[in-house]
Design a protein around this motif. Structure first.
Motif, short mmCIF file in Angstrom:
data_model
loop_
_atom_site.label_atom_id
_atom_site.label_comp_id
_atom_site.label_asym_id
_atom_site.label_seq_id
_atom_site.Cartn_x
_atom_site.Cartn_y
_atom_site.Cartn_z
N PHE A 7 21.32 -13.45 -9.84
CA PHE A 7 22.69 -13.94 -9.71
C PHE A 7 23.58 -12.72 -9.50
N LEU A 34 29.73 -20.14 -9.53
CA LEU A 34 29.29 -20.13 -10.91
C LEU A 34 30.20 -20.93 -11.84
N ILE A 40 24.24 -23.91 -11.20
CA ILE A 40 23.30 -22.92 -11.73
C ILE A 40 21.93 -23.54 -11.97
N ASN A 54 20.64 -11.60 -14.28
CA ASN A 54 22.05 -11.90 -14.04
C ASN A 54 22.82 -10.60 -13.83
N MET A 82 22.47 -20.04 -17.33
CA MET A 82 21.32 -19.37 -16.70
C MET A 82 20.17 -19.27 -17.68
#
Length: 283
Positions: A7, A34, A40, A54, A82
């Motif tokens: 991400f 996001l 997600i 991330n 996440m």
């Protein structure tokens, strides 16, 4: 074979990750929103990666004081989602945090178990993000790092190069001490952590990773000018002489012994990383 999922795409660490591996999918602002809760989980489920890193975050330290809602979502809510999605697939999840979770008191390097005490909204949201990730369970790790620099984006090194060429002298804060950390080394360490975690469930929790030796912003600037062959005099000033909307920790030293003990990863010499960044910028 599944791929690594990252991400973030445009940040310093994400760009260094992209340079180090071609076996990863990167989701930046153009690929995912996001702030949309369902995106997600959908992104993770569709790709079914072997691990998630991330590298996306709200990092505007001063703006966070007035943009609390945005900082809260990107630094707390999104990472928790996440971690939850990674837990569903039972895969490793690694998140990047910061020295700003500490209050900056004392002169000793802080360990992962030392009491936290963020001074501003940015640090608070990053700490809350760590707690939210841990609360999700699963196989997670957090890398706390500090003073990130690279040839990409906006950072202290690039700012000093610009100002040093424009002016004969600069006033730089000398009573904040920390470890500048090359984003390239952070990216390489994240990839190694992901691989180790995929094969060893015992590797989990919070780890510190920062450059060595510790230095003040003023001395960091001096080294930048020496290596870049820029003739600019640096004058030491105190934090009180350079007020900012958000307070900065005076002591950002991080003890990185846990990462060395568990994964055999040593602290990078930021002076070598600086040389590499300057060479890249010259090219």
């Amino acid at each position: 074979m599944s791929r690594l999922l990252v991400f973030g795409r445009s940040g310093q660490v994400a760009q260094e990750l992209a340079a180090l591996t071609s076996e990863a999918d990167f989701l930046g602002r153009g690929q995912i929103n996001l702030t949309q809760i369902g995106e997600i989980a959908n992104a993770v489920e569709c790709r079914r990666p072997w691990a998630i890193i991330n590298a996306a975050a709200y990092t505007a330290v001063d703006k966070a004081e007035t943009e609390q809602a945005e900082a809260q979502f990107l630094n707390v809510e999104a990472p928790a989602l996440m971690a939850r999605a990674a837990g569903v697939l039972n895969i490793p999840f690694i998140h990047i945090s910061t020295d700003y979770v500490f209050d900056g008191s004392g002169v000793e390097a802080r360990s992962e178990d030392d009491p936290t005490g963020p001074l501003g909204i940015y640090g608070k949201t990053k700490l809350d993000g760590e707690k939210a990730i841990a609360a999700e369970g699963g196989h997670w790790a957090v890398m706390r790092t500090s003073w990130v620099f690279s040839s990409h984006g906006n950072n202290f090194v690039k700012t000093m190069l610009r100002l040093g060429r424009e002016r004969d002298e600069l006033n730089i804060v000398a009573d904040q001490i920390g470890g500048p950390t090359p984003a390239k080394d952070i990216a390489a360490t994240l990839l190694m952590m992901a691989e180790k975690m995929a094969s060893d469930a015992r590797i989990r929790g919070i780890y510190h990773y920062a450059g060595t030796p510790s230095v003040s912003w003023a001395d960091f600037a001096r080294e930048i000018f020496v290596q870049a062959d820029i003739n600019c005099t640096v004058h030491d000033i105190s934090t009180a002489d350079y007020p900012t909307p958000a307070r900065r920790p005076a002591n950002s030293r991080l003890s990185c012994l846990r990462l060395q003990d568990d994964l055999g990863i040593e602290q990078p010499d930021w002076r070598l990383g600086l040389r590499d960044v300057l060479n890249n910028l010259n090219r």
